[in-house]
Design a protein around this motif. Sequence first.
Motif, short mmCIF file in Angstrom:
data_model
loop_
_atom_site.label_atom_id
_atom_site.label_comp_id
_atom_site.label_asym_id
_atom_site.label_seq_id
_atom_site.Cartn_x
_atom_site.Cartn_y
_atom_site.Cartn_z
N LYS A 100 0.83 -1.21 0.00
CA LYS A 100 0.00 0.00 0.00
C LYS A 100 0.87 1.26 0.00
O LYS A 100 0.58 2.21 -0.73
CB LYS A 100 -0.94 0.01 1.20
N ASP A 182 -6.01 6.23 2.89
CA ASP A 182 -6.89 5.05 2.98
C ASP A 182 -8.23 5.42 3.61
O ASP A 182 -9.17 4.62 3.61
CB ASP A 182 -6.23 3.91 3.75
N GLN A 208 -8.77 7.26 -2.57
CA GLN A 208 -8.78 6.32 -1.45
C GLN A 208 -8.06 5.04 -1.83
O GLN A 208 -8.51 4.30 -2.71
CB GLN A 208 -10.22 6.02 -1.02
N GLN A 210 -6.94 1.34 -1.19
CA GLN A 210 -7.54 0.23 -0.45
C GLN A 210 -6.84 -1.07 -0.79
O GLN A 210 -6.58 -1.37 -1.97
CB GLN A 210 -9.03 0.13 -0.82
#
Length: 292
Positions: A100, A182, A208, A210
Amino acid sequence: MTQSNFLLPNEWASKIRRLSLNTATKIRGHHKGSHRSQRFGASLDFSDFREYHPGDDVRQLDWNVFARTEKYFIKRFLDEQEMRVHILLDTTKSMGDEAKWLFARQLATALGLTVLNRDDRLSFSYVSNKPTPPFRRKGSTYQKAYEKTIADLREPTSSESFAENAIRTLPKDMTILLIISDALEPLEEWSAFLSKVPRFAGDVRLIQVQSLDEKLPTYSGDVRLIDVETSASVNVSMSQNVLRSYEEKQQEHQLQLEALCRKYGVQHIIVQVADGIQHALFNQFIKAKWLQ
């Protein structure tokens, strides 16, 4: 291979150079740039004629029109202004998953390079436990410096709330604000944050990030879950009921976040780490007309 190349492969440079940020909002820059403004100025793009008034620049008189009408008209040209784009990156601990974190920094790098390549003004900031001067530069000559700024960011360790503290890192009078997060913090904090950002930029966009585990955990059996930001822990038996309850709460959080974005005029896109950076840039962002 350098650290910056690790974030964004060199072969992507030509692809990114073909992209540019697209916005329908008023250009807020005060310096010359490559974007068509709604104001009139001194570019080479002709707009229309206007009757001459005392004090107007006589060099703009159109003598051909005068010869036909015996009236004085001046030529007006569209002004070209720079865009001011700010990228705000979430560096709280919840962004610390390796995949991420790499994905989020790749997004920040690619979007920033599209701004600098168009000779627009770019600024970048993040929430930190200690004061950190923001990156503020204009023009393609600063692309490498920006890449290094993002690549040098260590794994996210900020213990402060992103939504509660991000507002103090923002400059004023932006054209576009890009928020990469996030968005897992409480909705009350996001509501307070999103209600304030429109005063800083005419075009606000929330990206965002994810991961699959956040959407649908793959844990099984008896596990101890630890909140990476608060260090609070809870023992859980991962049954179907528990997973169903988590999924329902996750969906509720998502729906309410989307409702907040609509309420405050914030554009919102969810990007999946598993889909990869190319899918986000060349598929989702172009389809949403964020890039062109």
